[in-house]
Write a protein that holds these residues in place. Structure first.
Motif, PDB file in Angstrom:
ATOM      1  N   VAL A 152       0.859  -1.188   0.000  1.00 26.82           N
ATOM      2  CA  VAL A 152       0.000   0.000   0.000  1.00 26.82           C
ATOM      3  C   VAL A 152       0.890   1.231   0.000  1.00 26.82           C
ATOM      4  CG1 VAL A 152      -1.802   1.275   1.206  1.00 26.82           C
ATOM      5  CG2 VAL A 152      -1.780  -1.245   1.300  1.00 26.82           C
ATOM      6  N   ASN A 153       0.662   2.133  -0.940  1.00 23.27           N
ATOM      7  CA  ASN A 153       1.401   3.390  -1.007  1.00 23.27           C
ATOM      8  C   ASN A 153       0.412   4.548  -1.090  1.00 23.27           C
ATOM      9  OD1 ASN A 153       4.507   2.780  -1.488  1.00 23.27           O
ATOM     10  ND2 ASN A 153       3.340   1.267  -2.667  1.00 23.27           N
ATOM     11  N   GLY A 154       0.663   5.589  -0.299  1.00 22.73           N
ATOM     12  CA  GLY A 154      -0.230   6.730  -0.318  1.00 22.73           C
ATOM     13  C   GLY A 154       0.428   7.962   0.257  1.00 22.73           C
ATOM     14  N   SER A 155      -0.361   9.008   0.441  1.00 19.88           N
ATOM     15  CA  SER A 155       0.159  10.252   1.016  1.00 19.88           C
ATOM     16  C   SER A 155      -0.933  10.912   1.840  1.00 19.88           C
ATOM     17  CB  SER A 155       0.636  11.211  -0.079  1.00 19.88           C
ATOM     18  OG  SER A 155      -0.444  11.604  -0.910  1.00 19.88           O
ATOM     19  N   THR A 156      -0.506  11.642   2.868  1.00 21.20           N
ATOM     20  CA  THR A 156      -1.442  12.355   3.719  1.00 21.20           C
ATOM     21  C   THR A 156      -0.726  13.506   4.410  1.00 21.20           C
ATOM     22  OG1 THR A 156      -2.882  12.201   5.665  1.00 21.20           O
ATOM     23  CG2 THR A 156      -0.994  10.729   5.607  1.00 21.20           C
ATOM     24  N   SER A 157      -1.438  14.598   4.592  1.00 21.16           N
ATOM     25  CA  SER A 157      -0.857  15.758   5.282  1.00 21.16           C
ATOM     26  C   SER A 157      -1.145  15.719   6.777  1.00 21.16           C
ATOM     27  CB  SER A 157      -1.409  17.055   4.679  1.00 21.16           C
ATOM     28  OG  SER A 157      -2.827  17.088   4.751  1.00 21.16           O
ATOM     29  N   GLU A 158      -1.965  14.770   7.220  1.00 16.59           N
ATOM     30  CA  GLU A 158      -2.284  14.622   8.632  1.00 16.59           C
ATOM     31  C   GLU A 158      -1.864  13.241   9.126  1.00 16.59           C
ATOM     32  OE1 GLU A 158      -4.999  18.136   8.032  1.00 16.59           O
ATOM     33  OE2 GLU A 158      -4.861  16.290   6.897  1.00 16.59           O
ATOM     34  N   PRO A 159      -1.746  13.055  10.427  1.00 21.65           N
ATOM     35  CA  PRO A 159      -1.316  11.753  10.947  1.00 21.65           C
ATOM     36  C   PRO A 159      -2.347  10.663  10.674  1.00 21.65           C
ATOM     37  CG  PRO A 159      -2.014  13.199  12.738  1.00 21.65           C
ATOM     38  CD  PRO A 159      -1.945  14.053  11.504  1.00 21.65           C
ATOM     39  N   LEU A 160      -1.864   9.473  10.365  1.00 19.19           N
ATOM     40  CA  LEU A 160      -2.749   8.325  10.183  1.00 19.19           C
ATOM     41  C   LEU A 160      -3.122   7.762  11.554  1.00 19.19           C
ATOM     42  CD1 LEU A 160      -0.989   6.626   7.148  1.00 19.19           C
ATOM     43  CD2 LEU A 160      -3.227   7.728   7.145  1.00 19.19           C
ATOM     44  N   VAL A 161      -4.401   7.476  11.740  1.00 17.41           N
ATOM     45  CA  VAL A 161      -4.884   6.967  13.023  1.00 17.41           C
ATOM     46  C   VAL A 161      -5.497   5.583  12.880  1.00 17.41           C
ATOM     47  CG1 VAL A 161      -5.260   9.283  13.946  1.00 17.41           C
ATOM     48  CG2 VAL A 161      -7.125   8.126  12.735  1.00 17.41           C
ATOM     49  N   MET A 162      -5.565   5.078  11.651  1.00 12.77           N
ATOM     50  CA  MET A 162      -6.117   3.742  11.430  1.00 12.77           C
ATOM     51  C   MET A 162      -5.496   3.146  10.186  1.00 12.77           C
ATOM     52  SD  MET A 162     -10.075   2.661  10.727  1.00 12.77           S
ATOM     53  CE  MET A 162     -10.660   1.014  11.079  1.00 12.77           C
ATOM     54  N   ALA A 163      -5.118   1.872  10.263  1.00 14.12           N
ATOM     55  CA  ALA A 163      -4.642   1.113   9.104  1.00 14.12           C
ATOM     56  C   ALA A 163      -5.012  -0.344   9.354  1.00 14.12           C
ATOM     57  CB  ALA A 163      -3.146   1.285   8.908  1.00 14.12           C
ATOM     58  N   ASP A 164      -6.281  -0.660   9.118  1.00 13.61           N
ATOM     59  CA  ASP A 164      -6.811  -1.998   9.371  1.00 13.61           C
ATOM     60  C   ASP A 164      -7.094  -2.708   8.059  1.00 13.61           C
ATOM     61  OD1 ASP A 164      -6.742  -1.251  11.989  1.00 13.61           O
ATOM     62  OD2 ASP A 164      -8.893  -1.426  12.340  1.00 13.61           O
ATOM     63  N   VAL A 165      -6.913  -4.019   8.066  1.00  8.70           N
ATOM     64  CA  VAL A 165      -7.312  -4.845   6.938  1.00  8.70           C
ATOM     65  C   VAL A 165      -8.371  -5.815   7.441  1.00  8.70           C
ATOM     66  CG1 VAL A 165      -6.584  -6.489   5.189  1.00  8.70           C
ATOM     67  CG2 VAL A 165      -5.072  -4.617   5.824  1.00  8.70           C
ATOM     68  N   VAL A 166      -9.494  -5.865   6.727  1.00 14.12           N
ATOM     69  CA  VAL A 166     -10.612  -6.725   7.108  1.00 14.12           C
ATOM     70  C   VAL A 166     -10.737  -7.849   6.085  1.00 14.12           C
ATOM     71  CG1 VAL A 166     -13.092  -6.832   7.539  1.00 14.12           C
ATOM     72  CG2 VAL A 166     -11.796  -4.792   8.201  1.00 14.12           C
ATOM     73  N   PHE A 167     -10.687  -9.084   6.574  1.00 14.08           N
ATOM     74  CA  PHE A 167     -10.821 -10.267   5.728  1.00 14.08           C
ATOM     75  C   PHE A 167     -12.099 -11.018   6.080  1.00 14.08           C
ATOM     76  CE2 PHE A 167      -6.219  -9.681   6.381  1.00 14.08           C
ATOM     77  CZ  PHE A 167      -5.771  -9.604   5.061  1.00 14.08           C
ATOM     78  N   HIS A 168     -12.748 -11.587   5.067  1.00 16.00           N
ATOM     79  CA  HIS A 168     -13.845 -12.525   5.277  1.00 16.00           C
ATOM     80  C   HIS A 168     -13.337 -13.885   4.818  1.00 16.00           C
ATOM     81  CE1 HIS A 168     -17.109  -9.535   6.110  1.00 16.00           C
ATOM     82  NE2 HIS A 168     -16.193  -8.746   5.553  1.00 16.00           N
ATOM     83  N   PRO A 197       9.359  10.694   7.175  1.00 14.72           N
ATOM     84  CA  PRO A 197       9.471  11.957   7.920  1.00 14.72           C
ATOM     85  C   PRO A 197       9.811  13.153   7.029  1.00 14.72           C
ATOM     86  CG  PRO A 197      11.411  10.603   8.286  1.00 14.72           C
ATOM     87  CD  PRO A 197      10.448   9.752   7.519  1.00 14.72           C
ATOM     88  N   ASN A 198      10.294  12.890   5.807  1.00 16.26           N
ATOM     89  CA  ASN A 198      10.706  13.968   4.903  1.00 16.26           C
ATOM     90  C   ASN A 198       9.655  14.300   3.849  1.00 16.26           C
ATOM     91  OD1 ASN A 198      13.316  14.164   6.154  1.00 16.26           O
ATOM     92  ND2 ASN A 198      13.876  12.279   5.067  1.00 16.26           N
ATOM     93  N   SER A 199       8.525  13.620   3.899  1.00 16.27           N
ATOM     94  CA  SER A 199       7.463  13.889   2.924  1.00 16.27           C
ATOM     95  C   SER A 199       6.125  13.509   3.554  1.00 16.27           C
ATOM     96  CB  SER A 199       7.691  13.087   1.633  1.00 16.27           C
ATOM     97  OG  SER A 199       7.479  11.702   1.851  1.00 16.27           O
ATOM     98  N   GLU A 200       5.081  13.542   2.757  1.00 12.49           N
ATOM     99  CA  GLU A 200       3.763  13.143   3.232  1.00 12.49           C
ATOM    100  C   GLU A 200       3.433  11.711   2.836  1.00 12.49           C
ATOM    101  OE1 GLU A 200       1.043  16.055   1.729  1.00 12.49           O
ATOM    102  OE2 GLU A 200       1.703  17.620   3.133  1.00 12.49           O
ATOM    103  N   ASP A 201       4.409  10.975   2.317  1.00 10.75           N
ATOM    104  CA  ASP A 201       4.183   9.626   1.816  1.00 10.75           C
ATOM    105  C   ASP A 201       4.156   8.604   2.953  1.00 10.75           C
ATOM    106  OD1 ASP A 201       4.218  10.710  -0.720  1.00 10.75           O
ATOM    107  OD2 ASP A 201       6.303  10.169  -1.106  1.00 10.75           O
TER     108      ASP A 201
END
Length: 295
Positions: A152-168, A197-201
């Motif tokens: 998973v690759n992404g970017s955000t300007s705010e802190p991430l507070v959730m990174a869950d994976v849901v499987f059935h 720490p040097n980007s929003e990635d």
């Protein structure tokens, strides 16, 4: 447990229901002259419906009569001054345990301040001011069906507070020659998610098969559905990392409610399928969200 899991656990009051089932006369706030309402919820800039739980603070932890509490809950967008009244819904959890949840389909805008206010019939009130984060761009998911590796690759300007994976998942029961019942497996990867720490990635790499085997103990199984739930929070998001569910209930430990107790926070949550998605030129691209989420 991820930080957003902790907050949503309170919103669904699973812990409170367990207490109520064991001790119906439990008194959480004796001689209360400070707190009017208990308020928990989130304002999600990507959701089509917002939910906030609002309960008067009584002698009992869970009231036993589902009568209207004559509470009016409003949502105000500070930049425009627009105020609307939230709809109320009674949620019953078996027996005589119930809560009031308030909702609206009003669009919630990013980088805005909102006021949630609960006012009783006699003018008593509790309120909270919430800042919403920026929108969270859809992450790029790369999935290896053969090896079960997920990137998973992404970017955000705010802190991430959730990174869950849901499987059935269904177990392959070789000794019975059939499949077991479908079970839902939710795994938090927030602790291993890397934020540059040097980007929003940010990026996340994990193997789904070893993760599911570790959670379920299954030797063989099939995966019917896999989905990533990832969210960014505003800068005033409460830090619940080192708190137990019991500690989260204490009014002076985690609360941003004026004249009340609880937490309401701004989030930008995405729910995307774990699979490879391609554009017209056959290039990998972010997958679209499930229905019911707003862009």
């Amino acid at each position: 447990m991820s930080r957003i899991d902790g907050l949503l656990a309170i919103l669904m009051i699973g812990f409170l229901i367990q207490i109520a089932g064991c001790e119906s006369n439990f008194d959480p706030l004796q001689e209360n002259d400070q707190y009017t309402y208990s308020i928990y919820g989130t304002l999600d800039v990507h959701a089509d419906t917002q939910w906030v739980r609002v309960m008067p603070i009584h002698g009992k932890l869970i009231p036993s009569k589902p009568d209207s509490n004559n509470t009016e809950v409003t949502l105000t967008r500070k930049s425009t001054g627009k105020t609307l009244q939230l709809n109320d819904s009674l949620f019953v959890f078996g027996g005589d345990a119930y809560v009031w949840n308030y909702w609206t389909t009003e669009k919630i805008y990013p980088k805005e301040e909102y006021i949630v206010e609960a006012v009783g019939a006699e003018g008593q009130k509790s309120s909270v001011t919430v800042t919403t984060p920026s929108k969270l761009p859809l992450p790029l998911v790369t999935y290896s069906e053969e090896g079960g590796e997920v990137k998973v690759n992404g970017s955000t300007s705010e802190p991430l507070v959730m990174a869950d994976v849901v499987f059935h998942v269904q177990e392959i029961r070789e000794f019975l020659g059939d499949l077991g019942p479908e079970v839902k497996v939710s795994i938090s990867y927030l602790d291993i998610l890397y934020e540059d720490p040097n980007s929003e990635d940010f990026r996340l790499i994990f193997n789904e098969r070893s993760a599911i085997a570790g959670e379920t103990g299954y030797d063989a199984f099939i995966i019917n559905k896999r989905e990533l739930h990832i969210a960014a929070g505003s800068n005033d998001w409460p830090d619940l990392t080192d708190l137990s569910e019991q500690e989260m209930q204490l009014p002076d430990v985690v609360s941003n409610i004026e004249n009340g107790t609880g937490v309401v926070a701004g989030i930008a949550k995405r729910e995307v399928p774990i699979k490879n998605c391609y554009d017209a030129q056959d290039n990998l691209m972010p997958c679209e969200e499930a229905k019911g989420k707003e862009e």
